[in-house]
Design a protein around this motif. Structure first.
Motif, PDB file in Angstrom:
ATOM      1  N   ARG A 105       0.761  -1.088  -0.027  1.00  0.00           N
ATOM      2  CA  ARG A 105      -0.015   0.050   0.063  1.00  0.00           C
ATOM      3  C   ARG A 105       0.927   1.354  -0.068  1.00  0.00           C
ATOM      4  NH1 ARG A 105      -3.028   0.148   4.883  1.00  0.00           N
ATOM      5  NH2 ARG A 105      -1.836  -1.682   5.434  1.00  0.00           N
ATOM      6  N   ARG A 106       1.934   1.377   0.715  1.00  0.00           N
ATOM      7  CA  ARG A 106       2.957   2.319   0.741  1.00  0.00           C
ATOM      8  C   ARG A 106       3.620   2.804  -0.393  1.00  0.00           C
ATOM      9  NH1 ARG A 106       3.860   0.189   5.844  1.00  0.00           N
ATOM     10  NH2 ARG A 106       5.933  -0.738   5.091  1.00  0.00           N
ATOM     11  N   VAL A 107       3.942   1.673  -1.078  1.00  0.00           N
ATOM     12  CA  VAL A 107       4.574   1.486  -2.410  1.00  0.00           C
ATOM     13  C   VAL A 107       3.601   1.942  -3.406  1.00  0.00           C
ATOM     14  CG1 VAL A 107       5.714   0.208  -4.126  1.00  0.00           C
ATOM     15  CG2 VAL A 107       6.563   0.048  -1.829  1.00  0.00           C
ATOM     16  N   ALA A 108       2.513   1.763  -3.313  1.00  0.00           N
ATOM     17  CA  ALA A 108       1.540   2.213  -4.158  1.00  0.00           C
ATOM     18  C   ALA A 108       1.023   3.667  -4.016  1.00  0.00           C
ATOM     19  CB  ALA A 108       0.235   1.163  -4.184  1.00  0.00           C
ATOM     20  N   HIS A 109       1.085   3.831  -3.022  1.00  0.00           N
ATOM     21  CA  HIS A 109       0.873   5.371  -2.806  1.00  0.00           C
ATOM     22  C   HIS A 109       2.083   6.430  -3.302  1.00  0.00           C
ATOM     23  CE1 HIS A 109      -0.906   9.112  -0.835  1.00  0.00           C
ATOM     24  NE2 HIS A 109       0.255   9.144   0.124  1.00  0.00           N
ATOM     25  N   PRO A 207       9.986  -1.369 -18.525  1.00  0.00           N
ATOM     26  CA  PRO A 207       8.714  -0.508 -18.663  1.00  0.00           C
ATOM     27  C   PRO A 207       8.773   0.546 -17.529  1.00  0.00           C
ATOM     28  CG  PRO A 207       8.463  -2.928 -18.562  1.00  0.00           C
ATOM     29  CD  PRO A 207       9.934  -2.987 -18.106  1.00  0.00           C
ATOM     30  N   LEU A 208       8.288   1.841 -18.141  1.00  0.00           N
ATOM     31  CA  LEU A 208       8.333   2.819 -17.110  1.00  0.00           C
ATOM     32  C   LEU A 208       7.574   2.616 -15.908  1.00  0.00           C
ATOM     33  CD1 LEU A 208       8.811   5.931 -16.605  1.00  0.00           C
ATOM     34  CD2 LEU A 208       6.580   6.394 -17.864  1.00  0.00           C
ATOM     35  N   ALA A 209       6.611   1.842 -15.841  1.00  0.00           N
ATOM     36  CA  ALA A 209       5.955   1.446 -14.684  1.00  0.00           C
ATOM     37  C   ALA A 209       7.028   0.695 -13.640  1.00  0.00           C
ATOM     38  CB  ALA A 209       4.625   0.675 -14.847  1.00  0.00           C
ATOM     39  N   ALA A 210       7.625   0.014 -14.223  1.00  0.00           N
ATOM     40  CA  ALA A 210       8.665  -0.784 -13.318  1.00  0.00           C
ATOM     41  C   ALA A 210       9.844   0.113 -12.791  1.00  0.00           C
ATOM     42  CB  ALA A 210       9.058  -1.952 -14.090  1.00  0.00           C
ATOM     43  N   ARG A 211       9.913   0.814 -13.698  1.00  0.00           N
ATOM     44  CA  ARG A 211      11.117   1.920 -13.289  1.00  0.00           C
ATOM     45  C   ARG A 211      10.788   2.918 -12.131  1.00  0.00           C
ATOM     46  NH1 ARG A 211      12.191   5.027 -18.384  1.00  0.00           N
ATOM     47  NH2 ARG A 211      10.645   3.568 -19.382  1.00  0.00           N
ATOM     48  N   ILE A 212       9.474   3.215 -12.065  1.00  0.00           N
ATOM     49  CA  ILE A 212       8.831   4.164 -11.046  1.00  0.00           C
ATOM     50  C   ILE A 212       8.507   3.265  -9.948  1.00  0.00           C
ATOM     51  CG2 ILE A 212       6.541   5.440 -10.468  1.00  0.00           C
ATOM     52  CD1 ILE A 212       6.273   6.269 -13.399  1.00  0.00           C
ATOM     53  N   ILE A 213       8.240   2.186 -10.052  1.00  0.00           N
ATOM     54  CA  ILE A 213       7.897   1.234  -8.864  1.00  0.00           C
ATOM     55  C   ILE A 213       9.188   0.964  -8.090  1.00  0.00           C
ATOM     56  CG2 ILE A 213       7.198  -0.991  -7.949  1.00  0.00           C
ATOM     57  CD1 ILE A 213       4.842  -1.088 -10.339  1.00  0.00           C
ATOM     58  N   ALA A 214      10.260   0.854  -9.076  1.00  0.00           N
ATOM     59  CA  ALA A 214      11.646   0.524  -8.204  1.00  0.00           C
ATOM     60  C   ALA A 214      11.863   1.651  -7.185  1.00  0.00           C
ATOM     61  CB  ALA A 214      12.667   0.474  -9.427  1.00  0.00           C
ATOM     62  N   VAL A 215      11.693   2.920  -7.685  1.00  0.00           N
ATOM     63  CA  VAL A 215      12.213   3.863  -7.087  1.00  0.00           C
ATOM     64  C   VAL A 215      11.313   4.019  -5.762  1.00  0.00           C
ATOM     65  CG1 VAL A 215      12.273   6.544  -6.724  1.00  0.00           C
ATOM     66  CG2 VAL A 215      13.196   5.283  -8.719  1.00  0.00           C
ATOM     67  N   ALA A 216       9.839   3.916  -6.006  1.00  0.00           N
ATOM     68  CA  ALA A 216       9.039   3.897  -4.898  1.00  0.00           C
ATOM     69  C   ALA A 216       9.228   2.944  -3.791  1.00  0.00           C
ATOM     70  CB  ALA A 216       7.661   3.744  -5.269  1.00  0.00           C
ATOM     71  N   ASP A 217       9.562   1.631  -4.295  1.00  0.00           N
ATOM     72  CA  ASP A 217      10.016   0.407  -3.380  1.00  0.00           C
ATOM     73  C   ASP A 217      11.085   0.857  -2.512  1.00  0.00           C
ATOM     74  OD1 ASP A 217      10.149  -2.419  -2.511  1.00  0.00           O
ATOM     75  OD2 ASP A 217      10.946  -3.032  -4.331  1.00  0.00           O
ATOM     76  N   ALA A 218      12.097   1.354  -3.245  1.00  0.00           N
ATOM     77  CA  ALA A 218      13.405   1.588  -2.461  1.00  0.00           C
ATOM     78  C   ALA A 218      13.183   2.685  -1.420  1.00  0.00           C
ATOM     79  CB  ALA A 218      14.302   1.967  -3.313  1.00  0.00           C
ATOM     80  N   PHE A 219      12.354   3.668  -1.737  1.00  0.00           N
ATOM     81  CA  PHE A 219      12.007   4.597  -0.795  1.00  0.00           C
ATOM     82  C   PHE A 219      11.358   4.038   0.419  1.00  0.00           C
ATOM     83  CE2 PHE A 219       8.958   8.167   0.560  1.00  0.00           C
ATOM     84  CZ  PHE A 219       9.865   9.026   1.198  1.00  0.00           C
ATOM     85  N   ASP A 220      10.411   3.059   0.185  1.00  0.00           N
ATOM     86  CA  ASP A 220       9.928   2.568   1.400  1.00  0.00           C
ATOM     87  C   ASP A 220      10.810   1.752   2.279  1.00  0.00           C
ATOM     88  OD1 ASP A 220       7.409   2.189   3.209  1.00  0.00           O
ATOM     89  OD2 ASP A 220       7.482  -0.007   2.260  1.00  0.00           O
ATOM     90  N   ALA A 221      11.438   0.837   1.299  1.00  0.00           N
ATOM     91  CA  ALA A 221      12.416  -0.197   2.105  1.00  0.00           C
ATOM     92  C   ALA A 221      13.537   0.294   2.844  1.00  0.00           C
ATOM     93  CB  ALA A 221      12.830  -1.176   0.762  1.00  0.00           C
TER      94      ALA A 221
END
Ligand SMILES: [Fe+2]
Length: 274
Positions: A105-109, A207-221
């Motif tokens: 949920r955090r990564v999605a946000h 894919p752009l979606a994966a590049r964005i998720i990677a950053v959001a994922d790292a920010f949360d992790a």
């Protein structure tokens, strides 16, 4: 969908009004030429036609509005059902590993904030954010003793963990409503320099979606505690990500999170979702 319905309804009403006018005028002209208007008067006939036209148009508009309300209600119901299924997955994963509870949920946000700030169309922002919620779906298949191991993983254990993006994508591919997220999920651990997994894709091949998720994922992790380390502050997490622009992360996404409004939004959002 709703906009398409509104447009369709508007065209239907306009067509009805146009054909009504043509029928009323043609009828009045016929009445005039056949001499009926001489007996009953031209203007009352015309007025009657116009009143009839306005009344039926109002009825049409009311019916179309009711139709649209019904469709909106059904769409909302379907949407809520769909979202609760996605959120249920996140809760299921939280049961498996308390340290990653709420991570989806955090990564999605964060993904929603980044994608929005990068100017992606609204529908795409929704889609990327949904993919972000599901990005670690494949972790369901990782044995608990590896997923929650407090010490560093052995290379064999790490190889098991590395299977989760492809496993998640395979699950999604088998669900028609979620199939479109498979690529974003499969590639969320690729690195911009091509040294990521599972396919070693490089740069904009990811894919752009994966590049964005990677950053959001790292920010949360980076900002969260794990069984084997304590998290850093949100500010530090953003700085660490900035240092990996071009190597681990897409420089464009990193540039976006460095811009003031998004940076502030991310800092404010950090810790908002437990
Ligand atoms: Fe992951």
């Amino acid at each position: 969908m709703l906009q398409r319905l509104q447009r369709r309804d508007r065209y239907a009403l306009l067509l009805y009004a146009f054909s009504g006018v043509v029928i009323v005028v043609a009828g009045e002209a016929a009445a005039f030429y056949l001499g009926i208007a001489d007996r009953h008067g031209f203007i009352p006939l015309l007025l009657r036609g116009i009143v009839y036209l306005l009344l039926t148009m109002a009825l049409w508009a009311a019916l179309l509005r009711a139709n649209r309300r019904l469709v909106t209600g059904l769409m909302n119901e379907k949407r809520q059902g769909y979202e609760s299924v996605l959120l249920a997955y996140d809760s299921a994963l939280s049961l498996k590993d308390v340290y990653t509870g709420g991570h989806g949920r955090r990564v999605a946000h964060y993904t929603r904030l980044i994608a929005g700030a990068m100017g992606l169309p609204e529908a795409e922002v929704d889609s990327v954010s949904e993919a972000a919620l599901l990005h670690d779906l494949g972790k369901i298949g990782i044995p608990d003793h590896i997923l929650t191991k407090p010490e560093h993983l052995t290379s064999e254990e790490f190889a098991v963990v590395q299977k989760h993006p492809a496993a998640g994508a395979d699950i999604l591919r088998s669900i028609p409503q979620l199939r479109r997220h498979a690529m974003a999920v499969r590639h969320h651990h690729e690195r911009f320099d091509g040294r990521g997994y599972p396919d070693g894709l490089r740069g904009t091949d990811i894919p752009l979606a994966a590049r964005i998720i990677a950053v959001a994922d790292a920010f949360d992790a980076l900002g969260s505690n794990r069984s084997y380390r304590r998290g850093v502050s949100a500010d530090q997490a953003l700085n660490i990500i900035a240092q990996a622009a071009g190597s681990r992360f897409d420089p464009e996404v990193v540039a976006a999170i460095a811009r003031k409004p998004l940076r502030e939004a991310l800092l404010a959002a950090h810790g908002e979702i437990p």
